[in-house]
Design a protein around this motif. Structure first.
Motif, PDB file in Angstrom:
ATOM      1  N   ALA A  62     -22.114 -74.232 -14.738  1.00 32.41           N
ATOM      2  CA  ALA A  62     -20.691 -73.923 -14.484  1.00 32.41           C
ATOM      3  C   ALA A  62     -19.908 -74.909 -15.290  1.00 32.41           C
ATOM      4  N   LEU A  63     -20.521 -76.207 -15.747  1.00 32.14           N
ATOM      5  CA  LEU A  63     -19.833 -77.127 -16.432  1.00 32.14           C
ATOM      6  C   LEU A  63     -19.648 -76.624 -17.757  1.00 32.14           C
ATOM      7  N   ARG A  64     -20.623 -75.963 -18.359  1.00 34.94           N
ATOM      8  CA  ARG A  64     -20.223 -75.360 -19.679  1.00 34.94           C
ATOM      9  C   ARG A  64     -19.891 -74.094 -19.827  1.00 34.94           C
ATOM     10  N   ASP A  65     -19.210 -73.551 -18.734  1.00 29.78           N
ATOM     11  CA  ASP A  65     -18.493 -72.034 -18.602  1.00 29.78           C
ATOM     12  C   ASP A  65     -17.307 -71.946 -19.587  1.00 29.78           C
ATOM     13  N   SER A  66     -17.276 -71.213 -20.640  1.00 31.14           N
ATOM     14  CA  SER A  66     -16.111 -71.338 -21.526  1.00 31.14           C
ATOM     15  C   SER A  66     -14.633 -71.027 -21.031  1.00 31.14           C
ATOM     16  N   GLU A  67     -14.561 -70.373 -19.666  1.00 31.36           N
ATOM     17  CA  GLU A  67     -13.548 -70.420 -19.235  1.00 31.36           C
ATOM     18  C   GLU A  67     -13.259 -71.178 -18.174  1.00 31.36           C
ATOM     19  N   THR A  68     -14.164 -71.455 -17.394  1.00 28.93           N
ATOM     20  CA  THR A  68     -13.933 -72.275 -16.082  1.00 28.93           C
ATOM     21  C   THR A  68     -14.444 -73.775 -15.876  1.00 28.93           C
ATOM     22  N   GLY A  69     -15.133 -74.129 -17.232  1.00 34.05           N
ATOM     23  CA  GLY A  69     -16.008 -75.323 -16.917  1.00 34.05           C
ATOM     24  C   GLY A  69     -15.166 -76.697 -17.375  1.00 34.05           C
ATOM     25  N   CYS A  70     -15.846 -77.475 -17.751  1.00 32.71           N
ATOM     26  CA  CYS A  70     -15.190 -78.939 -18.106  1.00 32.71           C
ATOM     27  C   CYS A  70     -14.919 -78.881 -19.613  1.00 32.71           C
ATOM     28  N   PRO A  71     -13.838 -79.012 -20.033  1.00 32.21           N
ATOM     29  CA  PRO A  71     -13.556 -79.245 -21.501  1.00 32.21           C
ATOM     30  C   PRO A  71     -14.683 -80.260 -22.201  1.00 32.21           C
ATOM     31  N   TRP A  72     -14.806 -81.326 -21.564  1.00 28.86           N
ATOM     32  CA  TRP A  72     -15.694 -82.202 -22.570  1.00 28.86           C
ATOM     33  C   TRP A  72     -17.025 -81.808 -22.597  1.00 28.86           C
ATOM     34  N   ASP A  73     -17.623 -81.146 -21.347  1.00 32.23           N
ATOM     35  CA  ASP A  73     -18.879 -80.536 -21.362  1.00 32.23           C
ATOM     36  C   ASP A  73     -19.204 -79.359 -22.364  1.00 32.23           C
ATOM     37  N   ILE A  74     -18.155 -78.441 -22.316  1.00 34.40           N
ATOM     38  CA  ILE A  74     -17.918 -77.588 -23.433  1.00 34.40           C
ATOM     39  C   ILE A  74     -17.949 -77.809 -24.928  1.00 34.40           C
ATOM     40  N   GLU A  75     -17.558 -78.991 -25.289  1.00 38.97           N
ATOM     41  CA  GLU A  75     -17.582 -79.448 -26.693  1.00 38.97           C
ATOM     42  C   GLU A  75     -18.716 -80.118 -26.916  1.00 38.97           C
ATOM     43  N   GLN A  76     -19.728 -80.324 -26.176  1.00 41.94           N
ATOM     44  CA  GLN A  76     -20.710 -81.098 -26.521  1.00 41.94           C
ATOM     45  C   GLN A  76     -21.791 -80.243 -27.338  1.00 41.94           C
ATOM     46  N   THR A  77     -22.575 -80.884 -28.212  1.00 40.18           N
ATOM     47  CA  THR A  77     -23.494 -79.989 -28.897  1.00 40.18           C
ATOM     48  C   THR A  77     -25.043 -80.963 -28.917  1.00 40.18           C
ATOM     49  N   PHE A  78     -25.878 -80.471 -29.305  1.00 35.78           N
ATOM     50  CA  PHE A  78     -27.282 -81.079 -29.245  1.00 35.78           C
ATOM     51  C   PHE A  78     -27.118 -82.713 -29.941  1.00 35.78           C
ATOM     52  N   ALA A  79     -26.358 -82.763 -31.212  1.00 40.72           N
ATOM     53  CA  ALA A  79     -25.913 -83.774 -31.879  1.00 40.72           C
ATOM     54  C   ALA A  79     -25.255 -85.159 -31.192  1.00 40.72           C
ATOM     55  N   THR A  80     -24.223 -84.617 -30.270  1.00 44.90           N
ATOM     56  CA  THR A  80     -23.374 -85.351 -29.523  1.00 44.90           C
ATOM     57  C   THR A  80     -23.880 -85.988 -28.285  1.00 44.90           C
ATOM     58  N   ILE A  81     -25.155 -85.171 -27.579  1.00 44.43           N
ATOM     59  CA  ILE A  81     -25.453 -85.448 -26.678  1.00 44.43           C
ATOM     60  C   ILE A  81     -26.810 -86.263 -26.667  1.00 44.43           C
ATOM     61  N   ALA A  82     -27.238 -86.398 -28.018  1.00 42.65           N
ATOM     62  CA  ALA A  82     -28.659 -87.071 -28.255  1.00 42.65           C
ATOM     63  C   ALA A  82     -28.506 -88.612 -27.977  1.00 42.65           C
ATOM     64  N   PRO A  83     -27.475 -89.011 -28.395  1.00 40.95           N
ATOM     65  CA  PRO A  83     -27.235 -90.724 -28.196  1.00 40.95           C
ATOM     66  C   PRO A  83     -27.395 -90.953 -26.657  1.00 40.95           C
ATOM     67  N   TYR A  84     -26.610 -90.111 -25.710  1.00 40.71           N
ATOM     68  CA  TYR A  84     -26.596 -90.342 -24.410  1.00 40.71           C
ATOM     69  C   TYR A  84     -28.081 -90.286 -23.965  1.00 40.71           C
ATOM     70  N   THR A  85     -28.911 -89.473 -24.382  1.00 35.35           N
ATOM     71  CA  THR A  85     -30.404 -89.311 -23.863  1.00 35.35           C
ATOM     72  C   THR A  85     -31.106 -90.683 -23.944  1.00 35.35           C
TER      73      THR A  85
END
Length: 269
Positions: free
Chosen positions: A20-43
């Motif tokens: 739901a957070l990644r849904d392109s129409e109803t999700g969260c803009p920040w979550d939608i923008e994330q990629t493998f590369a941008t999330i990796a540092p958080y991991t």
């Protein structure tokens, strides 16, 4: 513990929330923008926060920190699912298959009556088969580049040691440390900043090797040294604050004396 929750239900709920957070129409803009590369540092950050909670024995915080780390897996799996690459079930199946394959003495017909040394040898033989399947032919292939530098240094050294490339004992490593320290001084005095950085790296690498020979985790040792420094410097600040002063109102001689007092108080406790 409270009434136990059903793991399958909670995992399904988490996967639905992430979708739901990644849904392109109803999700969260920040979550939608994330990629493998941008999330990796958080991991990586979340893994360190799990370690921090364990070191502090903050058991009430640990479920939340482990949940944050689990979210990273779910997040990456959702990105992959949207790209048609794989999904969370593939991740879970992969680690389940790996655990079964690596534990034939539990899930197969091999005997569990083995020494720790034999289990280590068997484990390495199994991993060698896995690396061969990935076309990893070199001894050092497959040691992740993203590991903390000290941890990666130890893993590289362990790999090399398994094929006989290692010093006999810590005394030889200590001699190498003295040699590398002398080379660092030479670089500082006459060779310039690039050579100085290289020699400093060599010295750190040999220090990690000494930790390995002494069976010390260098990453953990440095984290504890950081914690000790933070604690003792906090005591220095507190002692100055009791006089209505700050560190910048003091000098090195006084702060060094307060540092020694804080160290003595810790040892006395």
């Amino acid at each position: 513990m409270a009434d136990p929750r059903d793991p399958a239900t909670e995992i399904a709920r988490l996967l639905d929330i992430m979708a739901a957070l990644r849904d392109s129409e109803t999700g969260c803009p920040w979550d939608i923008e994330q990629t493998f590369a941008t999330i990796a540092p958080y991991t990586i950050e979340e893994a360190h926060e799990v370690e921090d909670a364990i070191q502090r024995e903050a058991w009430d915080e640990l479920p939340g920190e482990l949940g944050d780390l689990l979210l990273q897996v779910v997040f990456q799996a959702q990105i992959a699912r949207e790209a048609g690459m794989f999904d969370f079930a593939d991740c879970a199946a992969s680690i389940s298959d790996k655990l079964i394959f690596r534990h034939p003495h539990v899930f197969g017909d091999e005997s569990r009556d083995k020494s720790a040394e034999q289990q280590v040898r068997d484990w390495e033989a199994i991993k060698a088969v896995e690396r061969a399947g990935k076309a990893e032919r070199g001894t050092l292939d497959g040691v992740a580049l993203g590991l903390p530098a000290l941890t990666r240094a130890v893993k590289l050294q362990n790999r090399a040691a398994r094929v006989g490339f290692d010093w006999p004992g810590p005394g030889d490593v200590l001699a190498k440390i003295a040699e590398e320290a002398a080379e660092l001084v030479e670089a500082r005095d006459s060779l310039g900043p690039e050579a100085m950085e290289e020699e400093f790296g060599d010295l750190l690498f040999v220090m990690a090797n000494l930790a390995r020979h002494l069976k010390i985790d260098p990453e953990l040792a440095l984290r504890r040294a950081n914690a000790k420094f933070t604690r003792r410097f906090g005591a220095v600040e507190a002692a100055l604050a009791a006089q209505g002063r700050r560190p910048e109102d003091s000098d090195l001689t006084e702060m060094d004396r307060l540092w020694d007092a804080a160290k003595a108080a810790e040892r006395g406790a």
